[in-house]
Design an enzyme around this catalytic site. Structure first.
Site, PDB file in Angstrom:
ATOM      1  N   SER A   1      32.314  40.827  35.749  1.00  0.00           N
ATOM      2  CA  SER A   1      32.433  39.583  36.505  1.00  0.00           C
ATOM      3  C   SER A   1      31.946  38.402  35.670  1.00  0.00           C
ATOM      4  O   SER A   1      32.478  38.145  34.596  1.00  0.00           O
ATOM      5  CB  SER A   1      31.663  39.718  37.824  1.00  0.00           C
ATOM      6  OG  SER A   1      31.963  38.656  38.695  1.00  0.00           O
TER       7      SER A   1
ATOM      8  N   ASP B   1      40.842  42.596  44.355  1.00  0.00           N
ATOM      9  CA  ASP B   1      39.650  41.775  44.161  1.00  0.00           C
ATOM     10  C   ASP B   1      39.831  40.446  44.888  1.00  0.00           C
ATOM     11  O   ASP B   1      40.778  39.705  44.607  1.00  0.00           O
ATOM     12  CB  ASP B   1      39.442  41.546  42.659  1.00  0.00           C
ATOM     13  CG  ASP B   1      38.075  40.975  42.317  1.00  0.00           C
ATOM     14  OD1 ASP B   1      37.487  40.282  43.170  1.00  0.00           O
ATOM     15  OD2 ASP B   1      37.607  41.218  41.195  1.00  0.00           O
TER      16      ASP B   1
ATOM     17  N   HIS C   1      36.230  43.963  44.033  1.00  0.00           N
ATOM     18  CA  HIS C   1      35.363  43.367  43.010  1.00  0.00           C
ATOM     19  C   HIS C   1      34.204  44.322  42.716  1.00  0.00           C
ATOM     20  O   HIS C   1      33.054  44.090  43.092  1.00  0.00           O
ATOM     21  CB  HIS C   1      34.843  42.015  43.479  1.00  0.00           C
ATOM     22  CG  HIS C   1      34.217  41.201  42.380  1.00  0.00           C
ATOM     23  ND1 HIS C   1      34.938  40.737  41.297  1.00  0.00           N
ATOM     24  CD2 HIS C   1      32.935  40.776  42.179  1.00  0.00           C
ATOM     25  CE1 HIS C   1      34.140  40.061  40.494  1.00  0.00           C
ATOM     26  NE2 HIS C   1      32.918  40.079  41.001  1.00  0.00           N
TER      27      HIS C   1
END
Length: 243
Positions: A125, A181, A213
């Site tokens: 991320s 996601d 995610h």
């Protein structure tokens, strides 16, 4: 702006130290959050010559979370899953501060005797995004770069921020993203992948069906295989084995 940083979590190589992976967590996490994953990679005894460095982001106000203070590599103004919200009003100063920090971590390893082509920088991320950005703008050639559920920072001016000559134009980049996601949408990851590809970078992207995610076991296995390929054990003379 003064930033207080904790020392990274260090997981030493079980055998001789010939390579290093700097693995970077995402927003709101710490290096400890990824320690179980790294320990699982290490338990398989396939990365015995690799030291892992798991840095901790400083605690900063995050605008999209109503200014709450939490670990972050840079501020995010808005986050609704769209490319526009993540790229709008990017925290360039914060990104460049973190870039400098990661370049320093890389240099620490080089100063300790680990050549750049035995160092991988990667993360998840926000950590993956700063890894791609810092890796491609590094002034030493790296062994590889990994960005999971991430995207290209400062994409509209990125070509002006890379060093000339570029040391990592041909460095293998592994990107991976879930198509479900809702935090960093797959479309943004794919757009970043295509931009890097069009600019001539050696990038591969894997899409994981049904993943949000987060990271799945198959994805983590893919990262482990990438690390093993990029950082093979050296022979007694310190040379890479012939393929």
């Amino acid at each position: 702006m003064s930033i207080r940083r904790a020392q990274p979590l260090l997981l030493p190589a079980p055998a001789r130290h010939t390579a290093t992976v700097i693995w970077v967590h995402g927003l709101g996490d710490t290096g400890h959050g990824w320690a179980p994953v790294v320990e699982n990679w290490r338990r398989r005894q396939r990365l015995d010559e690799v030291k892992f460095v798991l840095p901790h982001a400083p605690s900063i106000p995050i605008t999209c979370n109503m200014g709450s203070v939490m670990p972050g590599w840079y501020d995010i103004a808005a986050i609704d899953g769209t490319a526009e919200s993540l790229s709008r009003s990017e925290d360039e100063a914060g990104i460049l501060r973190s870039q400098e920090y990661f370049h320093g971590l890389i240099q620490n390893e080089v100063d300790a005797g680990i050549p750049g082509d035995r160092i991988v920088l990667g993360g998840f991320s926000q950590g993956g995004a700063i890894s791609i950005f810092s890796g491609l703008t590094a002034k030493v050639k790296l062994a590889g770069i990994v960005g999971l559920s991430s995207y290209l920072l400062l994409s509209t001016k990125f070509d002006k921020l890379v060093p000339k000559p570029e040391f990592n134009k041909e460095t293998p980049i592994l990107m991976a993203h879930g198509d479900c996601d809702v935090v960093v949408k797959w479309e943004l990851g794919d757009k970043s992948y295509r931009q890097l590809k069009d600019m001539g970078y050696n990038v591969k992207m894997t899409t994981y069906k049904g993943m949000g995610h987060n990271a799945c076991l198959e994805e983590l296995d893919e990262v482990e295989a990438f690390l093993r390929e990029r950082l093979p054990a050296l022979d007694k003379d310190g040379e890479k084995p012939e393929s």
